[in-house]
Structures are given as structure tokens and as C-alpha cells.
Design an enzyme around this catalytic site. Structure first.
Site, mmCIF file in Angstrom:
data_model
loop_
_atom_site.group_PDB
_atom_site.id
_atom_site.type_symbol
_atom_site.label_atom_id
_atom_site.label_comp_id
_atom_site.label_asym_id
_atom_site.label_seq_id
_atom_site.Cartn_x
_atom_site.Cartn_y
_atom_site.Cartn_z
ATOM 1 N N ASP A 221 42.821 31.473 40.097
ATOM 2 C CA ASP A 221 44.044 32.174 39.903
ATOM 3 C C ASP A 221 44.471 32.183 38.565
ATOM 4 O OD1 ASP A 221 45.931 33.540 41.176
ATOM 5 O OD2 ASP A 221 47.352 32.091 40.278
ATOM 6 N N GLU A 245 40.226 34.767 38.074
ATOM 7 C CA GLU A 245 41.162 36.260 38.021
ATOM 8 C C GLU A 245 41.578 36.542 36.615
ATOM 9 O OE1 GLU A 245 45.309 37.743 39.902
ATOM 10 O OE2 GLU A 245 45.125 35.861 39.177
#
Ligand SMILES: *[C@@H]1O[C@H](CO)[C@@H](O)[C@H](O)[C@H]1NC(C)=O
Ligand SMILES: *[C@@H]1O[C@H](CO)[C@@H](O)[C@H](O)[C@H]1NC(C)=O
Length: 494
Positions: A221, A245
Site C-alpha cells: 500500500d 500501489e
């Protein structure tokens, strides 16, 4: 799962042999929101208040792996597993898992340590893999900007571990790295990931986590919010593949990112596919140019994660309810270069919009394996798997990168090895027409027999003497496979 002789002798719990990046590129990933996929009680009627915990668990997930494997997926990405802030915030509870308060404990809403170990074992017993979502950029706190009670955060329990509070200016890279995600209702204190002590803590943490739960891969993330040189050390300590990400549609930045992390979410392609296939008046130019731009800028596009939906984006069917357009968008992503990722609910044509509305509970679909899109995804995964098997057999790597062999304003044909996908944005009401894929581009021999695996009831069509092929383009996607290469695929009864 191969067991090495040494690990068999040791009898250790962590007998997983890390899946290499090249092996991850053969997988197909199904993204779960753990709280929203399946409940322990197996209910298909329990209502879900979209901002609260709804009762999804690892046990529930274990009981529904047939549903995922039946669609041809080989890996499951689950929500972050660590303990999060408790109770209600103005943005609801931490059911999604991105608001960590203790990285050494599990989020008990999803189950026990044994339940997670059982999930990992259940996947491995099926020859499937476990991908866990991890967050190193920030912790989570229920409250305003900088009024955090750091003693609640483990192990980073004082302000010295964090950058001073500031709001992010997304146009400024330094601000993106050092300021805080979140807002004045839920704070996401931003860790000083540049400190060697914090890096060491995270390296030890991920190494232990991977071993304890036999984790095969990570979705990472907020990668762009952490300085680039944090990542190589973290990935090495983890010893497993990561797909990060980098939430940015600008292809120009991906080339450099890939020097630090090979696997990245292909956000540029996400935007192009969405723009092109959600709107029948868009032309294919953007997509064709985009694909070529990505290839020019990124060393290895086959290492990227490809998706059109996730837990942060409005779902594709929230932009258009047209089933044919949804089929084209899904088919395009599943047959693209890279590792396809389908977000739970896509196969049921779920249509939730912006956060949190795209996080619907899957169980109310009744896990319908007969739905049109479930069936489509199953076929596409089979096509992809068969194509990759052929690639391995022939060891010709580059020629299996997808390239556009035909495009006009409403359709695009992409060839990847033995398979050609023809995608359109005509929409359900659009009128079909015929295209001609030239012999040089099709790769077909004169008189080659070609099976319409999708969009033609397994009809066989024949290329002309020069290998050119006329194909009927309509609202739905078409997938063409060389008949001679289809044997053993299980597709069209061959
Ligand atoms: C993929 O193809 C290989 C080789 O043909 C086959 O052994 C395997 O079972 C297939 N995997 C899936 C998930 O369909
Ligand atoms: C496709 O187009 C080429 C070039 O115009 C032409 O020579 C060929 O006959 C066409 N093929 C078919 C099958 O119509």
C-alpha cells in the site's frame, strides 16, 4: 508447493518456497476485501452497513475457495491483516484494514492466528497462493490531524517515529513522502521510513510474518508515499514478490519506480481502459498510444498488476450499466500483459461507486457461479493459462507481449502469442462490422484454422491464402485461437 528436503527434515511450519517474480507472472489474482467476502456462518442474506464491520472472516473465505478457483484464479489477495484502530470514526470502522495500531497482533475481526495459518494451508493444498496487503507508510488514529495519542501505536509509540504533521500537497513529491495521508477526522501518522531503526523493524516484521503465515506475495500500500530506497531492502527481507500501489496515471514515472520495485499496479492502463471502454463515443487512440508509451517507458510490463477495479476506485459498472462494455473491459485486462487482478464483485457486475460504496458484501450475490461475467472470467483465465503454458514450451518470451495488430475508432485487436483478442466499445446497442487483420499481423499461415473461443460459439474460421482474417466485430469481445494450438486446453471441448 514444492517442499525442499531441508524444510521437510526441519518440519517447520514455513515450508513455502518463495514464488519468484517470473512465477507470479503466470498467476491470476482475485482481490478479497476480507470483511466483505464470506462470513463464518455462510450467510448469504446478512445485510452489510457499508461503513462498519460486516462479519467476513478467514474461515468464511476458506469455505468459499471453490468459488474463486472455479473462475480460474490461482492467488488470493486479502486485506491487511494487522490489528487496526477500534471503534467508530466519522469515516466508519477500520473494516478495510488500512488503519494499523499494532503491527504485531492480528485484526481479530477476521479470525485468529490459527485461522490465517489454516487459510494459507488451504490455498496451498489447492496449488493456490496467498497474497497479503501490507502497509508501511503510516499507522492509524481515530482523531484530528496532529492530536495523536502515540502510546496507542505499536511498536512506534512516540512522536519521534513520525514526520511532523502536515497536509499532503499531491503536486509535490517531497510532501507526498513526508506529509500525512488521512484527514482531520482520521489521522494516518506518517512514519519516518528513512530512519534505519524503523527500516530494521519493518524488515524483521515482514520476514517473521511471511514465515509464520507462509505468505507467497504482497500487495504493498501507499508505495509512492515512501522514499524509493526504502523498498529494495524491504522486499529483500520479505523474500517474496510484491505488487506496489503507485497511485498515479502518469506513465513517465513508472520506468524509474520499476528500478526499486518490479511489480507495480498498472494505474496508467487502468485509466486508459476505463476511458475507452466505458464510453461508446471514445476512440481507441488513447489506449493504443498508451500501451505503446508504457512499453517504451517500463522495462518489463509483464511484471505489472493489471486491473480495472479495486477497493479505492468507483466500479466500472457505476460508470455504465452496459453489460457488453463490462465484458470488453474485463476481457481486455485479463488478456493484457501483466498479472491480472479481479476485485471481488466484478464477476457479479456489482456497480458501487466511490468509496465506500464499491465495497459491497459479496455474499448477497449468493456466490452465483452461473452469472454471465463469472463464466466469462473462467473462460478468459483458461485462455490465459493455456497461452502461458505455450509460452513456457516455446521459451519465446518477447513475442508473447501483447501488441495491437488492428485498431480503428471502435475496436482494437491485440495479439499475444497464439491468441488474438478483439475488443470494442460499441456497447450493447452498437452495430457490428467486419475487420480484416492482415496476414503479417495475424501470424497465421495461409488457410490457418482459427477457433472463436469467445463470441462465436466455438466456430472455426479460416484465414485466406496470405494468413489474413476477416473477423466480425460486435458489441461483445471476440477471442481467436489457432486451432492447432488449442489441443489440451479444455477450451471448446479440445
Ligand atoms: C494451467 O495449464 C496447465 C498446463 O496446461 C495445467 O496443468 C493447469 O492445471 C492449468 N491451471 C489452471 C488454473 O487452469
Ligand atoms: C484483407 O485485406 C487485404 C489487403 O487489403 C486483402 O488483400 C485480403 O484479401 C483481405 N482478406 C480477406 C480475408 O478479406
Amino acid at each position: 508447493m514444492k517442499l525442499s528436503p531441508t524444510s521437510l527434515l526441519l518440519g517447520a511450519a514455513s515450508v513455502t518456497q518463495a514464488l519468484s517474480g517470473a512465477e507470479w507472472q503466470k498467476q491470476s489474482i482475485y482481490q478479497i476485501l476480507t470483511d466483505r467476502f464470506a462470513r463464518t456462518d455462510g450467510s448469504t442474506t446478512e445485510q452489510c452497513t457499508i461503513t462498519s464491520y460486516c462479519g467476513g472472516t478467514y474461515k468464511g473465505l476458506i469455505n468459499h475457495l471453490d468459488y474463486i478457483q472455479g473462475m480460474g484464479f490461482t492467488a488470493v489477495w486479502i486485506s491487511p491483516i494487522v490489528k487496526n484502530l477500534e471503534g467508530e470514526t466519522p469515516h466508519g470502522t477500520a473494516y478495510h484494514g488500512y488503519w494499523a495500531q499494532d503491527i504485531y497482533s492480528l485484526n481479530e475481526n477476521f479470525g485468529t492466528e490459527q485461522d490465517l495459518i489454516d487459510l494459507s494451508a488451504a490455498l496451498h493444498a489447492r496449488g493456490m497462493y496467498l497474497m497479503v496487503d501490507v502497509v508501511t507508510n503510516h499507522m492509524g488514529y481515530n482523531g484530528c490531524g496532529d492530536c495523536v495519542d502515540y502510546s496507542l501505536l505499536k511498536p512506534f509509540d512516540n512522536s519521534g517515529y513520525y514526520h511532523p504533521f502536515c497536509e499532503i500537497n499531491y503536486d509535490d513529491d517531497n510532501s507526498v513522502r513526508t506529509c500525512w495521508e488521512g484527514d482531520n477526522q482520521v489521522s494516518l501518522p506518517d512514519l519516518k521510513t528513512e530512519d534505519s531503526g524503523i527500516r530494521d523493524t519493518f524488515s524483521d516484521w515482514i520476514k517473521d510474518l511471511v514465515a509464520k503465515y507462509s505468505i507467497d506475495g504482497m500487495r504493498i500500500d501507499s508505495v509512492k508515499h515512501v522514499e524509493k530506497d526504502f523498498w529494495p531492502g524491504f522486499l529483500e527481507a520479505a523474500g517474496i514478490y510484491g505488487i506496489g500501489e503507485v497511485f498515479d496515471g502518469n506513465p513517465a514515472i513508472y520506468g524509474d519506480w520499476q528500478k526499486y520495485m518490479q511489480g507495480l499496479m498498472n494505474y496508467p492502463l487502468f485509466y486508459w481502459v476505463q476511458q475507452t471502454f466505458s464510453n461508446p463515443s471514445a476512440t481507441m487512440d488513447n489506449l493504443v498510444n498508451g500501451i505503446n508509451t508504457m512499453k517504451g517507458q517500463v522495462a518489463d510490463t509483464t511484471a505489472l498488476g493489471v486491473f480495472i477495479e479495486n477497493h479505492d476506485q468507483a466500479r466500472f459498472p457505476s460508470l455504465t450499466s452496459d453489460m457488453s462494455l463490462a465484458k470488453n473491459a474485463i476481457a481486455f485486462t485479463l488478456l493484457s500483459d501483466g498479472i491480472p487482478i479481479l476485485y471481488q464483485g466484478q464477476e457479479q457486475h456489482y456497480s458501487g461507486g466511490e468509496t465506500p460504496n464499491q465495497r459491497e458484501a459479496l455474499w448477497t450475490s449468493g456466490y452465483n457461479t452461473q452469472s454471465e461475467l463469472y463464466q466469462l472470467v473462467a473462460t478468459l483465465n483458461q485462455v490465459r493459462n493455456h497461452t502461458l503454458a505455450a509460452r513456457n514450451a516455446e521459451s519465446g518470451y518477447v513475442k508473447y507481449q501483447a501488441w495491437s495488430v488492428y485498431s480503428d475508432s471502435h475496436s482494437i485487436a491485440m495479439r499475444k502469442g497464439n491468441v488474438i483478442g478483439v475488443f470494442s466499445n460499441l456497447g450493447s446497442g452498437g452495430s457490428g462490422y467486419q475487420i480484416n487483420i492482415s496476414g503479417g499481423n495475424s501470424g497465421y499461415a495461409g488457410g490457418e484454422q482459427v477457433v472463436q473461443v469467445l463470441g462465436g460459439d466455438c466456430n472455426v474460421i479460416t484465414a485466406d491464402g496470405a494468413g489474413a482474417l476477416n473477423v466480425d466485430v460486435g458489441p461483445d469481445p471476440v477471442v481467436l485461437y489457432k486451432a492447432s494450438a488449442l489441443e489440451g486446453s479444455g477450451l471448446c471441448g479440445r
